[in-house]
Design a protein around this motif. Structure first.
Motif, PDB file in Angstrom:
ATOM      1  N   ILE A  31       1.047  -1.414  -0.250  1.00 58.97           N
ATOM      2  CA  ILE A  31       0.491  -0.011   0.194  1.00 58.97           C
ATOM      3  C   ILE A  31       1.089   1.085  -0.096  1.00 58.97           C
ATOM      4  N   TYR A  32       2.131   1.400   1.006  1.00 57.84           N
ATOM      5  CA  TYR A  32       2.402   2.571   0.913  1.00 57.84           C
ATOM      6  C   TYR A  32       3.118   2.229  -0.947  1.00 57.84           C
ATOM      7  N   ARG A  33       3.639   1.869  -1.222  1.00 57.27           N
ATOM      8  CA  ARG A  33       4.056   2.335  -2.342  1.00 57.27           C
ATOM      9  C   ARG A  33       2.750   2.367  -3.516  1.00 57.27           C
ATOM     10  N   LEU A  34       1.820   1.603  -3.312  1.00 54.85           N
ATOM     11  CA  LEU A  34       0.728   1.986  -4.120  1.00 54.85           C
ATOM     12  C   LEU A  34       0.303   3.667  -4.588  1.00 54.85           C
ATOM     13  N   GLU A  36       2.749   5.730  -3.011  1.00 58.91           N
ATOM     14  CA  GLU A  36       3.618   7.067  -3.153  1.00 58.91           C
ATOM     15  C   GLU A  36       3.978   6.711  -5.057  1.00 58.91           C
ATOM     16  N   PHE A  37       3.161   5.685  -5.605  1.00 59.58           N
ATOM     17  CA  PHE A  37       3.086   6.018  -6.769  1.00 59.58           C
ATOM     18  C   PHE A  37       1.647   7.144  -7.104  1.00 59.58           C
ATOM     19  N   ALA A  38       0.730   6.933  -6.872  1.00 58.00           N
ATOM     20  CA  ALA A  38       0.177   7.705  -7.444  1.00 58.00           C
ATOM     21  C   ALA A  38       0.537   8.727  -6.623  1.00 58.00           C
ATOM     22  N   GLN A  39       0.832   9.625  -6.019  1.00 61.72           N
ATOM     23  CA  GLN A  39       1.519  11.173  -5.872  1.00 61.72           C
ATOM     24  C   GLN A  39       2.520  10.805  -6.638  1.00 61.72           C
ATOM     25  N   GLN A  40       3.143  10.295  -7.264  1.00 59.58           N
ATOM     26  CA  GLN A  40       4.107  10.642  -8.315  1.00 59.58           C
ATOM     27  C   GLN A  40       3.004  11.061  -9.675  1.00 59.58           C
ATOM     28  N   TRP A  41       2.251  10.633  -9.802  1.00 62.24           N
ATOM     29  CA  TRP A  41       1.273  10.396 -11.389  1.00 62.24           C
ATOM     30  C   TRP A  41       0.252  11.812 -11.078  1.00 62.24           C
ATOM     31  N   LEU A  42       0.026  11.717  -9.880  1.00 56.09           N
ATOM     32  CA  LEU A  42      -0.413  13.394  -9.421  1.00 56.09           C
ATOM     33  C   LEU A  42       0.163  14.578  -9.923  1.00 56.09           C
ATOM     34  N   ILE A  63       0.022  -1.727 -11.993  1.00 56.12           N
ATOM     35  CA  ILE A  63       1.720  -1.330 -11.514  1.00 56.12           C
ATOM     36  C   ILE A  63       2.521  -1.979 -11.404  1.00 56.12           C
ATOM     37  N   THR A  64       3.171  -1.422 -12.001  1.00 55.70           N
ATOM     38  CA  THR A  64       4.460  -2.820 -12.527  1.00 55.70           C
ATOM     39  C   THR A  64       5.754  -2.140 -10.887  1.00 55.70           C
ATOM     40  N   MET A  65       6.272  -2.866 -10.217  1.00 51.38           N
ATOM     41  CA  MET A  65       7.498  -2.901  -9.321  1.00 51.38           C
ATOM     42  C   MET A  65       8.441  -3.924  -9.134  1.00 51.38           C
ATOM     43  N   ALA A 120       7.501  -7.459 -10.313  1.00 51.26           N
ATOM     44  CA  ALA A 120       6.034  -7.716  -9.956  1.00 51.26           C
ATOM     45  C   ALA A 120       5.365  -6.645 -10.593  1.00 51.26           C
ATOM     46  N   THR A 121       4.006  -7.270 -11.035  1.00 50.37           N
ATOM     47  CA  THR A 121       2.807  -6.286 -11.421  1.00 50.37           C
ATOM     48  C   THR A 121       1.488  -6.513 -11.229  1.00 50.37           C
ATOM     49  N   PHE A 122       0.677  -5.908 -10.543  1.00 52.02           N
ATOM     50  CA  PHE A 122      -0.920  -6.127  -9.860  1.00 52.02           C
ATOM     51  C   PHE A 122      -1.563  -5.047 -10.900  1.00 52.02           C
ATOM     52  N   HIS A 123      -2.934  -5.507 -10.632  1.00 47.44           N
ATOM     53  CA  HIS A 123      -3.866  -4.341 -10.666  1.00 47.44           C
ATOM     54  C   HIS A 123      -4.961  -3.533 -10.021  1.00 47.44           C
ATOM     55  N   VAL A 124      -4.627  -1.853  -9.241  1.00 48.01           N
ATOM     56  CA  VAL A 124      -5.581  -1.654  -8.872  1.00 48.01           C
ATOM     57  C   VAL A 124      -6.974  -1.218  -9.228  1.00 48.01           C
ATOM     58  N   TYR A 125      -7.445  -1.529  -8.095  1.00 47.93           N
ATOM     59  CA  TYR A 125      -9.189  -1.097  -8.168  1.00 47.93           C
ATOM     60  C   TYR A 125      -9.857   0.307  -8.657  1.00 47.93           C
ATOM     61  N   ASP A 126      -9.695   0.768  -9.774  1.00 48.79           N
ATOM     62  CA  ASP A 126     -10.220   2.529  -8.676  1.00 48.79           C
ATOM     63  C   ASP A 126     -10.628   3.403  -8.669  1.00 48.79           C
ATOM     64  N   PRO A 127     -11.462   2.712  -7.116  1.00 50.23           N
ATOM     65  CA  PRO A 127     -11.728   3.787  -5.555  1.00 50.23           C
ATOM     66  C   PRO A 127     -10.919   2.978  -5.214  1.00 50.23           C
ATOM     67  N   ILE A 128      -9.695   2.180  -5.171  1.00 54.20           N
ATOM     68  CA  ILE A 128      -8.841   2.416  -4.508  1.00 54.20           C
ATOM     69  C   ILE A 128      -7.787   3.386  -4.485  1.00 54.20           C
ATOM     70  N   TRP A 129      -7.230   3.733  -5.927  1.00 49.10           N
ATOM     71  CA  TRP A 129      -6.770   4.761  -6.581  1.00 49.10           C
ATOM     72  C   TRP A 129      -7.185   5.740  -6.326  1.00 49.10           C
ATOM     73  N   ARG A 130      -8.521   6.428  -6.939  1.00 44.67           N
ATOM     74  CA  ARG A 130      -9.026   8.220  -6.146  1.00 44.67           C
ATOM     75  C   ARG A 130      -8.960   8.167  -4.867  1.00 44.67           C
ATOM     76  N   ALA A 131      -8.754   6.547  -4.054  1.00 43.93           N
ATOM     77  CA  ALA A 131      -8.931   7.183  -2.972  1.00 43.93           C
ATOM     78  C   ALA A 131      -7.580   7.717  -2.468  1.00 43.93           C
ATOM     79  N   ALA A 132      -6.387   7.343  -2.920  1.00 47.39           N
ATOM     80  CA  ALA A 132      -4.610   7.370  -3.080  1.00 47.39           C
ATOM     81  C   ALA A 132      -4.437   9.333  -3.726  1.00 47.39           C
TER      82      ALA A 132
END
Length: 246
Positions: A31-34, A36-42, A63-65, A120-132
């Motif tokens: 979650i912390y890395r997620l 972090e990715f969201a902040q870079q995106w923003l 996400i790929t990391m 590692a790669t994984f998909h993040v659901y939209d409500p989680i991404w928007r919450a970040a």
């Protein structure tokens, strides 16, 4: 081994700080890395290497990391810790509620590890991404490296609460905003002394040892019943990264 990256100041939406969930330390590091990715995106920061990627999808982001991103100065033979964390997190959700909304959502799906590369790669659901990305409820600023190195998920969560906190903070034990529900500890540590020992005291011990922010907890009562604690902030200035305080 853990990934050797420079320290960063992370701005975490208060939605995440107050959300109700039960994660392991490894799941929390995902979650912390997620975040972090969201902040870079923003911020519009372009990730230029092939080991870190954000790719929008129709219902969230991919996400790929490196797997090493969630480790704590340790080896992970055959990716056992990472596989367990990704598998468990893909079966869990997060809940948030305030005076206007309530929502519950799954967090990630389809985690995959390429064993040859450790990617590692994984998909993040939209409500989680928007919450970040949602800072309308406020935010907490903390140091990523400090957050990632804690052993206890309770230390992680109290670090988020106390980071930058200047005034005493009351945290109730029970109720929709209480620590028991927020940490999903219903039916566990039912005696107040046990809750304080295994949750609050355990978190404080780690924060006292290595965090710029800790607290002193004062028990609050209504009659003879403990209703929560007032957390008085403690600041260790020499542990704060001066490069991140601008």
């Amino acid at each position: 081994m853990s990934e050797n990256l420079p320290n960063k100041a992370v701005f975490q939406s208060y939605i995440w700080t107050c959300a109700k969930y039960d994660f392991s330390p490894y799941e929390k590091r995902i979650i912390y890395r997620l975040i972090e990715f969201a902040q870079q995106w923003l911020e519009g920061i372009k990730i230029k290497d092939h080991m870190h990627k954000i790719e929008p999808s129709g219902c969230g982001v991919n996400i790929t990391m490196p797997v090493a991103s969630i480790l704590r100065d340790e080896d992970d033979h055959n990716y056992a810790k990472a596989k367990a964390a990704f598998t468990s997190l893909s079966k869990k959700g997060a809940e948030y509620e305030d005076d206007k909304i309530w929502f519950y959502t799954a967090i990630i799906e389809h985690p995959k590890i390429e064993k040859g590369t450790g990617i590692a790669t994984f998909h993040v659901y939209d409500p989680i991404w928007r919450a970040a990305l949602d800072f309308t409820k406020g935010f907490k600023k903390y140091e990523l490296i400090t957050a990632m190195k804690f052993k206890s998920v309770y230390a992680m969560r109290f670090y988020e609460l106390m980071s930058g906190q200047a005034k005493p903070l009351f945290v109730p034990l029970e109720g929709p905003d209480g620590l028991r529900e927020r940490f999903c500890l219903q039916g566990k540590y039912e005696r107040v002394n046990d809750f304080k020992r295994y949750v609050i005291d355990a978190a404080k011990k780690e924060l006292d040892e290595s965090s710029p922010y800790s607290f002193v907890a004062k028990e609050e009562k209504e009659g003879k019943k403990v209703i929560g604690w007032t957390l008085f902030p403690v600041f260790f200035e020499d542990r704060e990264d001066p490069a991140l305080q601008e």
